[in-house]
Write an enzyme that holds these catalytic residues in place. Sequence first.
Site, PDB file in Angstrom:
ATOM      1  N   ASP A  49       0.731  -1.115  -0.054  1.00  0.00           N
ATOM      2  CA  ASP A  49       0.025  -0.031   0.052  1.00  0.00           C
ATOM      3  C   ASP A  49       1.056   1.085   0.150  1.00  0.00           C
ATOM      4  O   ASP A  49       1.578   1.392   0.987  1.00  0.00           O
ATOM      5  CB  ASP A  49      -0.939   0.036   1.182  1.00  0.00           C
ATOM      6  CG  ASP A  49      -1.926   1.242   1.116  1.00  0.00           C
ATOM      7  OD1 ASP A  49      -2.748   1.177   0.321  1.00  0.00           O
ATOM      8  OD2 ASP A  49      -1.742   1.993   2.074  1.00  0.00           O
ATOM      9  N   TYR A  54       3.346   9.611   0.791  1.00  0.00           N
ATOM     10  CA  TYR A  54       4.286   9.060   1.772  1.00  0.00           C
ATOM     11  C   TYR A  54       5.772   9.365   1.264  1.00  0.00           C
ATOM     12  O   TYR A  54       6.837   9.194   2.147  1.00  0.00           O
ATOM     13  CB  TYR A  54       4.350   7.595   1.682  1.00  0.00           C
ATOM     14  CG  TYR A  54       2.875   7.154   2.271  1.00  0.00           C
ATOM     15  CD1 TYR A  54       1.762   8.138   2.556  1.00  0.00           C
ATOM     16  CD2 TYR A  54       2.264   5.953   1.925  1.00  0.00           C
ATOM     17  CE1 TYR A  54       0.820   7.657   3.328  1.00  0.00           C
ATOM     18  CE2 TYR A  54       0.983   5.644   2.193  1.00  0.00           C
ATOM     19  CZ  TYR A  54       0.384   6.478   2.824  1.00  0.00           C
ATOM     20  OH  TYR A  54      -1.056   6.075   3.093  1.00  0.00           O
ATOM     21  N   LYS A  83      -2.043   6.384  -4.142  1.00  0.00           N
ATOM     22  CA  LYS A  83      -3.066   7.395  -3.849  1.00  0.00           C
ATOM     23  C   LYS A  83      -2.915   8.663  -4.663  1.00  0.00           C
ATOM     24  O   LYS A  83      -1.797   9.209  -4.718  1.00  0.00           O
ATOM     25  CB  LYS A  83      -3.330   7.552  -2.444  1.00  0.00           C
ATOM     26  CG  LYS A  83      -3.481   6.121  -1.735  1.00  0.00           C
ATOM     27  CD  LYS A  83      -3.821   6.293  -0.304  1.00  0.00           C
ATOM     28  CE  LYS A  83      -3.779   4.854   0.618  1.00  0.00           C
ATOM     29  NZ  LYS A  83      -2.396   4.648   0.864  1.00  0.00           N
ATOM     30  N   HIS A 116      -7.028  10.253  -2.066  1.00  0.00           N
ATOM     31  CA  HIS A 116      -6.403  10.099  -0.633  1.00  0.00           C
ATOM     32  C   HIS A 116      -7.436  10.880   0.519  1.00  0.00           C
ATOM     33  O   HIS A 116      -7.555  10.088   1.475  1.00  0.00           O
ATOM     34  CB  HIS A 116      -5.009  10.580  -0.616  1.00  0.00           C
ATOM     35  CG  HIS A 116      -4.145  10.105   0.241  1.00  0.00           C
ATOM     36  ND1 HIS A 116      -2.676   9.888   0.135  1.00  0.00           N
ATOM     37  CD2 HIS A 116      -4.326   9.664   1.391  1.00  0.00           C
ATOM     38  CE1 HIS A 116      -2.338   9.662   1.189  1.00  0.00           C
ATOM     39  NE2 HIS A 116      -3.201   9.193   2.078  1.00  0.00           N
TER      40      HIS A 116
END
Length: 320
Positions: A49, A54, A83, A116
């Site tokens: 994921d 990130y 996302k 997201h």
Amino acid sequence: MGKGADIPRFKLNTGQYIPAIGLGTWQSKPGLVGEAVKTAIKVGYRHIDCAKAYGNEKEIGDALQDLFREGIVTRGDLWITSKLWNSDQHPDDVPKALAGSVERLQCGYLDLYLMHWPVALKKGAQGTAPEDFAPLDTKATWQAMEKCVESGGKTKAIGISNFSVEKTEKLLSYAKVVPAVNQVECHPVWQQKKLQPYLRSKGIHLSAYSPIGSGGSSFTEHIKVLDHPLLETLAKKYNKTPAEIALRWNVQLGHSVLPKSTNANRLEQNIDIFDFEISEEDMEKFNSIEQVRILRGDDMWVHDTNSPYKTVEELWDGDI
Ligand code: A2P
């Protein structure tokens, strides 16, 4: 474990099967996440994921390339989610953002691409200050997401993340493609008691982030899900760890879980949840756990000016 083929999967409304456990990569530090991905896949994970936000997709992509080169897995063995970040919500930017994630992850296509947050930021915005916000037009963004999947594009399925019942319902009022997944915080201390039955009734799969309860704000940082006495009691009873009990609880409800770890022992521990079953009677006991949303999002998305959410209740439509 060792063989990813052994991992149970859940059927999505697209007909695809999502592995019941995936590796979470939020807050996995650069320099550690690539090794975590390699270890995870070697011990049997088949689902990673990811998200642009990130900041570690390139390192994950490099690790995947090494694994492909070494013949450990093929792309087709894996389920890769990413996302759309809030600053890419303009319809023109959606396919570009998807292509960017695919390029960094070096994986040809995604299995699942999620919106997201129900929050829009200005193109190129780096932060979450009031001046970074852009007007929210979820309909336009979702229609651009639909084009990405309809045109045989770079993702096989689309979905949402952090959407309340009300926000999901509104999206369904105009969606031509029903989201395959809503990825939300879910663990024994925040069980999504309102969202869970709603998503089930609409055929939308729930993927659980922070399934062992990390990621709190200063408001909730004292809450330690794994220290809950019920988890400790059941851990002793089933000869498992509290983390394994928390993960197994979610999986038995039909949710895929996305625990994050960069530690080899914990990566192995977290996937070792398919050789036991929590009894119905013990599953019932989770109902009495006091509920607290840990990842409240108010430090990021609630502002008096520009944000559509003036209070944390508005962000979650009262489900807090
Ligand atoms: P680490 O990466 O050092 O293993 P969540 O997935 O709910 O966000 O939780 C992730 C956090 O929980 C990380 O801090 C991770 O640290 C830690 N963690 C992951 N697996 C376990 C486990 N089995 N037991 C205890 N802590 C864990």
